[in-house]
Design a protein around this motif. Structure first.
Motif, PDB file in Angstrom:
ATOM      1  N   ALA A   1     -33.119 -78.042   2.248  1.00 54.83           N
ATOM      2  CA  ALA A   1     -33.513 -77.106   1.267  1.00 54.83           C
ATOM      3  C   ALA A   1     -33.082 -77.066   0.129  1.00 54.83           C
ATOM      4  O   ALA A   1     -34.050 -76.026  -0.814  1.00 54.83           O
ATOM      5  CB  ALA A   1     -32.218 -75.645   1.995  1.00 54.83           C
ATOM      6  N   ALA A   2     -32.058 -77.901  -0.591  1.00 56.15           N
ATOM      7  CA  ALA A   2     -32.482 -77.764  -1.842  1.00 56.15           C
ATOM      8  C   ALA A   2     -33.554 -78.102  -3.036  1.00 56.15           C
ATOM      9  O   ALA A   2     -34.088 -78.234  -3.820  1.00 56.15           O
ATOM     10  CB  ALA A   2     -31.215 -78.640  -2.523  1.00 56.15           C
ATOM     11  N   SER A   3     -34.326 -79.190  -1.933  1.00 57.84           N
ATOM     12  CA  SER A   3     -35.212 -79.495  -2.232  1.00 57.84           C
ATOM     13  C   SER A   3     -36.964 -78.414  -2.274  1.00 57.84           C
ATOM     14  O   SER A   3     -37.958 -78.868  -2.428  1.00 57.84           O
ATOM     15  CB  SER A   3     -36.399 -80.859  -2.228  1.00 57.84           C
ATOM     16  N   GLY A   4     -36.765 -77.384  -1.475  1.00 58.38           N
ATOM     17  CA  GLY A   4     -37.181 -76.465  -1.700  1.00 58.38           C
ATOM     18  C   GLY A   4     -38.234 -76.300  -0.201  1.00 58.38           C
ATOM     19  O   GLY A   4     -39.083 -75.901  -0.054  1.00 58.38           O
ATOM     20  N   GLN A   5     -37.906 -77.317   0.696  1.00 60.25           N
ATOM     21  CA  GLN A   5     -38.700 -77.777   1.781  1.00 60.25           C
ATOM     22  C   GLN A   5     -37.428 -76.845   3.250  1.00 60.25           C
ATOM     23  O   GLN A   5     -35.824 -76.695   2.872  1.00 60.25           O
ATOM     24  CB  GLN A   5     -37.960 -79.263   2.684  1.00 60.25           C
ATOM     25  N   LYS A   6     -38.731 -75.916   4.151  1.00 58.53           N
ATOM     26  CA  LYS A   6     -37.444 -75.529   5.087  1.00 58.53           C
ATOM     27  C   LYS A   6     -36.961 -76.069   6.213  1.00 58.53           C
ATOM     28  O   LYS A   6     -37.911 -77.198   7.198  1.00 58.53           O
ATOM     29  CB  LYS A   6     -38.649 -74.236   5.865  1.00 58.53           C
ATOM     30  N   PRO A   7     -35.718 -76.810   5.872  1.00 55.29           N
ATOM     31  CA  PRO A   7     -35.643 -77.355   7.335  1.00 55.29           C
ATOM     32  C   PRO A   7     -35.036 -76.928   9.376  1.00 55.29           C
ATOM     33  O   PRO A   7     -35.523 -75.477   9.292  1.00 55.29           O
ATOM     34  CB  PRO A   7     -33.428 -77.412   6.808  1.00 55.29           C
ATOM     35  N   PRO A   8     -35.807 -77.859   9.535  1.00 57.50           N
ATOM     36  CA  PRO A   8     -35.705 -77.558  11.034  1.00 57.50           C
ATOM     37  C   PRO A   8     -34.122 -76.996  11.641  1.00 57.50           C
ATOM     38  O   PRO A   8     -32.843 -76.710  11.124  1.00 57.50           O
ATOM     39  CB  PRO A   8     -36.198 -78.774  11.985  1.00 57.50           C
ATOM     40  N   GLY A   9     -33.818 -75.823  12.886  1.00 54.69           N
ATOM     41  CA  GLY A   9     -32.809 -75.865  13.769  1.00 54.69           C
ATOM     42  C   GLY A   9     -32.432 -76.956  13.649  1.00 54.69           C
ATOM     43  O   GLY A   9     -32.852 -77.989  13.518  1.00 54.69           O
ATOM     44  N   THR A  10     -30.560 -76.598  13.799  1.00 50.25           N
ATOM     45  CA  THR A  10     -29.643 -77.674  14.187  1.00 50.25           C
ATOM     46  C   THR A  10     -29.949 -78.480  15.307  1.00 50.25           C
ATOM     47  O   THR A  10     -30.266 -79.987  15.216  1.00 50.25           O
ATOM     48  CB  THR A  10     -28.438 -77.172  14.627  1.00 50.25           C
ATOM     49  N   TRP A  11     -30.601 -77.522  16.721  1.00 53.40           N
ATOM     50  CA  TRP A  11     -30.820 -78.530  17.793  1.00 53.40           C
ATOM     51  C   TRP A  11     -32.050 -79.205  17.539  1.00 53.40           C
ATOM     52  O   TRP A  11     -32.744 -80.072  18.590  1.00 53.40           O
ATOM     53  CB  TRP A  11     -30.649 -77.589  18.908  1.00 53.40           C
ATOM     54  N   ALA A  12     -33.462 -78.695  16.898  1.00 48.72           N
ATOM     55  CA  ALA A  12     -34.335 -79.478  17.134  1.00 48.72           C
ATOM     56  C   ALA A  12     -34.367 -80.441  16.215  1.00 48.72           C
ATOM     57  O   ALA A  12     -34.909 -81.317  16.415  1.00 48.72           O
ATOM     58  CB  ALA A  12     -35.182 -78.228  15.889  1.00 48.72           C
ATOM     59  N   THR A  13     -33.304 -80.299  14.879  1.00 46.77           N
ATOM     60  CA  THR A  13     -33.224 -81.947  14.919  1.00 46.77           C
ATOM     61  C   THR A  13     -32.196 -83.181  15.339  1.00 46.77           C
ATOM     62  O   THR A  13     -32.605 -83.948  15.242  1.00 46.77           O
ATOM     63  CB  THR A  13     -32.221 -81.802  13.309  1.00 46.77           C
ATOM     64  N   PHE A  14     -31.359 -81.971  15.905  1.00 47.65           N
ATOM     65  CA  PHE A  14     -30.712 -83.194  17.029  1.00 47.65           C
ATOM     66  C   PHE A  14     -31.596 -83.756  17.862  1.00 47.65           C
ATOM     67  O   PHE A  14     -31.643 -84.867  18.818  1.00 47.65           O
ATOM     68  CB  PHE A  14     -29.600 -82.280  17.879  1.00 47.65           C
ATOM     69  N   MET A  15     -32.240 -83.077  18.183  1.00 50.84           N
ATOM     70  CA  MET A  15     -34.126 -83.760  19.459  1.00 50.84           C
ATOM     71  C   MET A  15     -34.730 -84.561  19.449  1.00 50.84           C
ATOM     72  O   MET A  15     -34.367 -85.837  20.016  1.00 50.84           O
ATOM     73  CB  MET A  15     -34.312 -82.044  20.260  1.00 50.84           C
ATOM     74  N   ASP A  16     -34.720 -83.855  17.772  1.00 48.48           N
ATOM     75  CA  ASP A  16     -36.029 -85.045  17.012  1.00 48.48           C
ATOM     76  C   ASP A  16     -35.268 -86.982  16.936  1.00 48.48           C
ATOM     77  O   ASP A  16     -36.414 -87.954  16.711  1.00 48.48           O
ATOM     78  CB  ASP A  16     -36.133 -84.396  15.581  1.00 48.48           C
ATOM     79  N   ILE A  17     -33.854 -86.759  16.557  1.00 45.04           N
ATOM     80  CA  ILE A  17     -33.723 -87.561  16.417  1.00 45.04           C
ATOM     81  C   ILE A  17     -32.852 -88.637  17.696  1.00 45.04           C
ATOM     82  O   ILE A  17     -33.501 -89.808  18.346  1.00 45.04           O
ATOM     83  CB  ILE A  17     -31.474 -87.614  15.935  1.00 45.04           C
ATOM     84  N   TRP A  18     -33.216 -87.936  18.935  1.00 48.22           N
ATOM     85  CA  TRP A  18     -32.739 -88.547  20.557  1.00 48.22           C
ATOM     86  C   TRP A  18     -34.337 -88.470  20.890  1.00 48.22           C
ATOM     87  O   TRP A  18     -33.831 -90.286  21.404  1.00 48.22           O
ATOM     88  CB  TRP A  18     -32.308 -86.813  21.105  1.00 48.22           C
ATOM     89  N   ARG A  19     -34.742 -87.889  20.505  1.00 47.76           N
ATOM     90  CA  ARG A  19     -35.957 -88.193  20.879  1.00 47.76           C
ATOM     91  C   ARG A  19     -36.398 -89.948  19.968  1.00 47.76           C
ATOM     92  O   ARG A  19     -36.892 -90.732  20.621  1.00 47.76           O
ATOM     93  CB  ARG A  19     -37.362 -88.012  20.610  1.00 47.76           C
ATOM     94  N   ARG A  20     -36.947 -89.933  18.992  1.00 46.63           N
ATOM     95  CA  ARG A  20     -36.090 -91.675  17.538  1.00 46.63           C
ATOM     96  C   ARG A  20     -35.769 -92.401  18.542  1.00 46.63           C
ATOM     97  O   ARG A  20     -36.536 -92.949  18.849  1.00 46.63           O
ATOM     98  CB  ARG A  20     -36.798 -90.770  16.369  1.00 46.63           C
ATOM     99  N   GLU A  21     -34.180 -91.914  18.375  1.00 49.38           N
ATOM    100  CA  GLU A  21     -33.487 -93.697  18.466  1.00 49.38           C
ATOM    101  C   GLU A  21     -32.957 -93.285  19.691  1.00 49.38           C
ATOM    102  O   GLU A  21     -31.571 -94.018  19.815  1.00 49.38           O
ATOM    103  CB  GLU A  21     -32.462 -93.385  17.097  1.00 49.38           C
ATOM    104  N   GLY A  22     -32.858 -91.709  20.195  1.00 45.79           N
ATOM    105  CA  GLY A  22     -32.199 -92.276  22.031  1.00 45.79           C
ATOM    106  C   GLY A  22     -30.003 -92.146  21.759  1.00 45.79           C
ATOM    107  O   GLY A  22     -29.787 -91.147  20.177  1.00 45.79           O
ATOM    108  N   ILE A  23     -29.778 -92.594  22.215  1.00 48.59           N
ATOM    109  CA  ILE A  23     -28.137 -92.185  22.695  1.00 48.59           C
ATOM    110  C   ILE A  23     -27.535 -93.046  21.527  1.00 48.59           C
ATOM    111  O   ILE A  23     -26.994 -92.586  20.833  1.00 48.59           O
ATOM    112  CB  ILE A  23     -27.474 -92.880  23.983  1.00 48.59           C
TER     113      ILE A  23
END
Length: 315
Positions: free
Chosen positions: A148-170
């Motif tokens: 947000a500080a760099s001007g980008q619209k951050p994704p929702g908390t759960w969207a970011t969490f699911m992205d981490i889950w898909r990329r890196e798993g447990i």
């Protein structure tokens, strides 16, 4: 064995296994939630900021947090992640530590030794059962603020969490959990053991060796000594923060293990870098103790009325 008979006056003559009651778990969760919602989270944020930005002074860290969001910057990650952690970690710690301490004492450990074994076992269980997930989600919140500080619209908390889950798993959502486990193991092992040792000393000095109740000041003093001396393991906390940090540095190891992270911090910031954030951490320990002691009796009475059970947990 003589150690199977509780020698400290605070214990009955026969070592008995204490049942884990809902009232005890509710009391611990309630006190933890109050502690973290008041001064606990600001001290946690300050400690983490100093550990992540090891060149900052205490004043510079406070300024950095304020610039990130004003007064709300000090409560970053409180809702719901710090609340989830506060309401669950106490239950895990109380259940596992009491079981481990009982079995250690039944096999002949002293009160001091049993306290350390209970704390170590409870701390490890606490880290792997609750703190990996919660630490991940707090890191997600920090990442959102940076975007947000760099001007980008951050994704929702759960969207970011699911992205981490898909990329890196447990493993992704538990990044740094081994460092958390080492920290919790050494922290609670030291704190339980040293607090009991301090309590024994206070009882000898005050002549309360026959079961007399310690007053509020004596309880706070015993736990503050235990908590303050337990800060010797601050390097593990700094390592944990660095392992979970998203900062870009070409000198950082590609694979961040506890060992490689320790070497990186020592080479870049020296021994002082490994103890950044120790002051707010000691302050956090004192505040936790004050909450447990000052509010413990009042909360205990309320919980007993609510549940109809007698609270047996120490506070």
């Amino acid at each position: 064995m003589s150690a199977a008979v509780a020698s400290p006056a605070s214990q009955p003559p026969k070592l008995e296994k204490k049942p884990v009651k809902f009232s005890n778990l509710l009391l611990g969760a309630g006190l933890n939630l109050f502690e973290v919602t008041t001064l606990g989270q600001p001290l946690e944020v300050t400690k983490t900021t100093m550990a992540a930005h090891r060149g900052d002074s205490f004043a510079a860290a406070l300024t950095r947090i304020w610039n990130r969001g004003g007064i709300l910057g000090f409560y970053q990650g409180l809702i719901p992640w710090a609340w989830i952690e506060a309401s669950t970690k106490g239950a895990v710690l109380l259940f596992v530590a009491s079981e481990a301490e009982y079995w250690a004492r039944s096999f002949g450990a002293s009160e001091f030794g049993g306290g350390i074994i209970g704390g170590v076992t409870g701390g490890v269980a606490q880290a792997y059962a609750t703190m990996g997930f919660c630490t991940c989600m707090k890191t997600v919140e920090i990442t959102k603020h940076k975007m947000a500080a760099s001007g980008q619209k951050p994704p929702g908390t759960w969207a970011t969490f699911m992205d981490i889950w898909r990329r890196e798993g447990i493993r992704g959502i538990n990044k740094g959990v081994n460092a958390v486990a080492i920290r919790q193991m050494t922290n609670w092992g030291s704190r339980f053991g040293l607090s009991r040792l301090a309590e024994q000393g206070i009882r000898k000095v005050t002549g309360k060796e026959n079961g007399e109740k310690l007053n509020a000041f004596e309880k706070i003093l015993a736990s503050t000594l235990g908590g303050g001396l337990s800060a010797w393991n601050q390097p593990i906390e700094v390592i944990r923060v660095e392992m979970q940090s998203k900062k870009e540095d070409p000198n950082r190891p590609k694979k961040m293990t506890v060992g490689t992270t320790f070497k990186y911090i020592y080479e870049t910031n020296g021994i002082k870098g490994l103890y950044r954030g120790v002051t707010p951490r000691i302050g956090l320990g004192v505040w936790q103790t004050v909450c447990m002691v000052a509010l413990g009796d009042m909360a205990k009475t309320y919980v007993e009325k609510l549940t109809g059970e007698k609270v047996t947990a120490k506070h």
